[in-house]
Write a protein that holds these residues in place. Structure first.
Motif, PDB file in Angstrom:
ATOM      1  N   ILE A  47    -181.937 -46.237 -46.078  1.00 51.74           N
ATOM      2  CA  ILE A  47    -182.555 -47.436 -46.629  1.00 51.74           C
ATOM      3  C   ILE A  47    -183.461 -48.193 -45.276  1.00 51.74           C
ATOM      4  CG2 ILE A  47    -181.743 -49.556 -47.033  1.00 51.74           C
ATOM      5  CD1 ILE A  47    -179.789 -48.435 -49.004  1.00 51.74           C
TER       6      ILE A  47
ATOM      7  N   GLY B  98    -177.543 -44.878 -46.232  1.00 51.06           N
ATOM      8  CA  GLY B  98    -177.583 -46.383 -45.225  1.00 51.06           C
ATOM      9  C   GLY B  98    -177.643 -46.329 -44.295  1.00 51.06           C
ATOM     10  N   GLU B  99    -176.999 -45.020 -43.876  1.00 51.00           N
ATOM     11  CA  GLU B  99    -177.654 -45.460 -42.210  1.00 51.00           C
ATOM     12  C   GLU B  99    -178.990 -44.477 -41.691  1.00 51.00           C
ATOM     13  OE1 GLU B  99    -174.706 -41.743 -40.905  1.00 51.00           O
ATOM     14  OE2 GLU B  99    -172.880 -42.945 -41.340  1.00 51.00           O
TER      15      GLU B  99
ATOM     16  N   MET C 208    -173.368 -41.902 -49.607  1.00 57.82           N
ATOM     17  CA  MET C 208    -173.555 -42.623 -49.207  1.00 57.82           C
ATOM     18  C   MET C 208    -174.057 -43.253 -47.898  1.00 57.82           C
ATOM     19  SD  MET C 208    -171.061 -43.728 -52.137  1.00 57.82           S
ATOM     20  CE  MET C 208    -170.824 -45.845 -51.641  1.00 57.82           C
ATOM     21  N   ALA C 209    -172.767 -42.555 -47.161  1.00 62.86           N
ATOM     22  CA  ALA C 209    -173.159 -42.780 -45.722  1.00 62.86           C
ATOM     23  C   ALA C 209    -174.592 -43.096 -45.559  1.00 62.86           C
ATOM     24  CB  ALA C 209    -172.296 -42.188 -44.747  1.00 62.86           C
TER      25      ALA C 209
END
Length: 82
Positions: free
Chosen positions: A57, A53-54, A49-50
């Motif tokens: 995306i 996002g990092e 998930m990190a």
């Protein structure tokens, strides 16, 4: 362990490239990501998930523009509105 960050970055780049290609082809109104399946450890899920996002995306937004508006743009294009 020195190659692990390179490998993780490589996977994130490939993931972003694949998603960018699919978004351009399919013009979806939204995207859903299943981040945990089976017996995957929560630590690995959180890391995925990190990375999404990092790395993923932001790469998608550099290529496709603001993803918050992606569904609206896709719907307008399908309706023939510019």
């Amino acid at each position: 362990m020195g190659d692990l960050p390179k490998a993780i970055n490589s996977v994130a780049v490939k993931c972003a490239a694949q998603l960018i290609d699919e978004v351009r082809t399919l013009r979806p109104g939204h995207i859903s990501c299943v981040m945990q399946f089976g017996g995957l450890e929560i630590g690995k899920v959180m890391r995925s998930m990190a990375l999404m996002g990092e790395k993923v995306i932001p790469a998608m937004e550099r290529e496709l523009g603001d993803l918050d508006d992606a569904g609206s743009r896709a719907a307008a294009e399908q309706a023939g509105v510019r």
